[in-house]
Design a protein around this motif. Structure first.
Motif, PDB file in Angstrom:
ATOM      1  N   PHE A 250      -9.938   3.388  -2.818  1.00 18.70           N
ATOM      2  CA  PHE A 250      -9.622   2.988  -1.738  1.00 18.70           C
ATOM      3  C   PHE A 250     -10.219   1.907  -0.928  1.00 18.70           C
ATOM      4  O   PHE A 250     -11.072   1.452  -1.391  1.00 18.70           O
ATOM      5  CB  PHE A 250      -9.510   4.176  -0.802  1.00 18.70           C
ATOM      6  N   GLN A 251      -9.622   1.233  -0.167  1.00 15.97           N
ATOM      7  CA  GLN A 251     -10.062   0.260   0.625  1.00 15.97           C
ATOM      8  C   GLN A 251     -11.531   0.809   1.450  1.00 15.97           C
ATOM      9  O   GLN A 251     -12.391  -0.172   1.362  1.00 15.97           O
ATOM     10  CB  GLN A 251      -8.992  -0.184   1.662  1.00 15.97           C
TER      11      GLN A 251
ATOM     12  N   ASP B  88      -6.482  -0.121  -4.105  1.00 12.29           N
ATOM     13  CA  ASP B  88      -5.998  -0.676  -3.010  1.00 12.29           C
ATOM     14  C   ASP B  88      -6.782  -1.502  -1.956  1.00 12.29           C
ATOM     15  O   ASP B  88      -7.772  -0.801  -1.559  1.00 12.29           O
ATOM     16  CB  ASP B  88      -5.535   0.590  -2.155  1.00 12.29           C
TER      17      ASP B  88
ATOM     18  N   ARG C 296       0.577   4.290  -2.730  1.00 11.41           N
ATOM     19  CA  ARG C 296       0.389   5.608  -2.283  1.00 11.41           C
ATOM     20  C   ARG C 296       1.523   6.592  -2.561  1.00 11.41           C
ATOM     21  O   ARG C 296       1.103   7.794  -2.832  1.00 11.41           O
ATOM     22  CB  ARG C 296      -0.116   5.659  -0.702  1.00 11.41           C
TER      23      ARG C 296
ATOM     24  N   ILE D 130      -9.488  -3.274  -2.758  1.00  7.83           N
ATOM     25  CA  ILE D 130     -10.835  -2.573  -2.635  1.00  7.83           C
ATOM     26  C   ILE D 130     -11.840  -3.684  -2.025  1.00  7.83           C
ATOM     27  O   ILE D 130     -13.120  -2.951  -2.223  1.00  7.83           O
ATOM     28  CB  ILE D 130     -11.192  -2.132  -4.239  1.00  7.83           C
TER      29      ILE D 130
ATOM     30  N   ASN E 103     -13.888   6.101   1.062  1.00  6.61           N
ATOM     31  CA  ASN E 103     -13.780   7.527   1.080  1.00  6.61           C
ATOM     32  C   ASN E 103     -14.791   8.420   0.371  1.00  6.61           C
ATOM     33  O   ASN E 103     -14.240   9.427  -0.447  1.00  6.61           O
ATOM     34  CB  ASN E 103     -12.205   7.856   0.628  1.00  6.61           C
TER      35      ASN E 103
ATOM     36  N   MET F 128      -7.211   6.661  -7.858  1.00  8.68           N
ATOM     37  CA  MET F 128      -7.339   5.864  -6.918  1.00  8.68           C
ATOM     38  C   MET F 128      -8.407   5.347  -6.306  1.00  8.68           C
ATOM     39  O   MET F 128      -9.417   6.179  -6.062  1.00  8.68           O
ATOM     40  CB  MET F 128      -6.410   6.384  -5.899  1.00  8.68           C
TER      41      MET F 128
ATOM     42  N   THR G  27       0.804  -1.139  -0.177  1.00  7.06           N
ATOM     43  CA  THR G  27       0.039  -0.190  -0.062  1.00  7.06           C
ATOM     44  C   THR G  27       1.014   1.205  -0.043  1.00  7.06           C
ATOM     45  O   THR G  27       0.806   2.288  -0.718  1.00  7.06           O
ATOM     46  CB  THR G  27      -1.088  -0.030   1.236  1.00  7.06           C
TER      47      THR G  27
ATOM     48  N   GLN H 250     -18.373   0.885  -2.973  1.00  7.31           N
ATOM     49  CA  GLN H 250     -17.172   0.650  -3.764  1.00  7.31           C
ATOM     50  C   GLN H 250     -17.161   0.891  -5.289  1.00  7.31           C
ATOM     51  O   GLN H 250     -16.320   1.462  -5.850  1.00  7.31           O
ATOM     52  CB  GLN H 250     -16.498  -0.552  -3.548  1.00  7.31           C
TER      53      GLN H 250
END
Length: 267
Positions: A101-102, A179, A52, A181, A105, A99, A48, A161
């Motif tokens: 994110f997991q 990342d 990033r 996901i 966000n 990007m 990760t 997601q």
């Protein structure tokens, strides 16, 4: 698809520390246009952090990261002579590096469409009507035509997601970073997200995917990279690394995974 041009992402001798803890050590990585590279490995191996660093959510201490020939974090020079890019420069570069994110966000006070529109208006400068048109088109592509005016709290994790994916790809990035996901999703929601990513891969989206879904990595990627202790320990085709692994540490890592979790998605 392997165009004979410079890799769209070129990482050279990248190092990164958090205090005294070394998290990346002399990492080299090339990603060609329209290629999907899956990064696998144990937790804490640097996966990760490397992702990033590619869009400078984390600064890299040494080395070079270039996206489409442009150094991401610095203007010129090397080592102590490097000059960090200003916020405006960096924003333009990041606009070309999507990007997902997991933990989704998403902005909780914005609808699905408004979440997708935000970057289109603020960064790409599209008028509201054009931004909404593109947002609705991408939400339809990820199967959310009936959720465009829903807030994130009204969506399942898988739906949130998928909004995150639509938000990233609507910006028409040169490379998409994913990342972990699926790691925050209930098992029954994983498939709907992975199906969207598989379709993007078929359409030629360049992607770097950090994942623990070994079956998914095997099916979607052109190349697999195994990281541990901040280094790339092995890389090759999915068949070389996931079907017939030769690297002993990689064998141990793969054998430690739940076989159902690791392989069922590719059966």
């Amino acid at each position: 698809m392997r165009p004979l041009s410079e890799p769209i992402v070129r990482v050279r001798k990248v190092g990164k520390s958090f205090g005294e803890h070394r998290v990346l050590e002399a990492v080299d990585l090339d990603v060609e246009r329209a290629q999907v590279v899956a990064i696998i490995g144990p937790s804490g191996g640097g996966k990760t952090t490397l992702l990033r660093c590619v869009n400078l959510l984390e600064t890299y201490d040494e080395g070079s990261i270039r996206v489409d020939g442009v150094e991401v974090g610095y203007r010129d020079g090397d080592g102590a002579r490097r000059r960090p890019r200003g916020d405006r420069e960096l924003a333009r570069i990041r606009a070309d590096i999507g990007m997902v994110f997991q933990l989704f966000n998403l902005f909780p006070h914005l609808t699905a469409a408004e979440n997708v529109m935000l970057g289109l208006r603020k960064v790409r400068g599209l008028p509201k009507e054009k931004a909404r048109e593109r947002a609705l088109a991408w939400l339809a592509r990820v199967g959310l035509s009936d959720k465009v005016d829903s807030l994130p709290a009204q969506l399942s994790g898988g739906q949130q997601q998928r909004v995150g994916i639509a938000r990233a790809v609507a910006m028409e990035p040169k490379v998409l970073l994913l990342d972990e996901i699926t790691s925050a999703l209930d098992p029954e929601l994983v498939g709907e997200v992975l199906a969207v990513v598989q379709q993007l891969a078929k359409e030629g989206m360049t992607m770097i995917v950090v994942t623990h879904e070994m079956g998914f990595a095997r099916d979607i990627s052109d190349r697999v990279v195994f990281m541990e202790r901040g280094r790339i320990a092995a890389e090759g085709s999915p068949a070389e690394l996931l079907v017939r692994p030769q690297h002993e540490r990689l064998k141990t890592f793969l054998s430690s995974l739940n076989p159902i979790h690791a392989l069922e998605r590719s059966e």
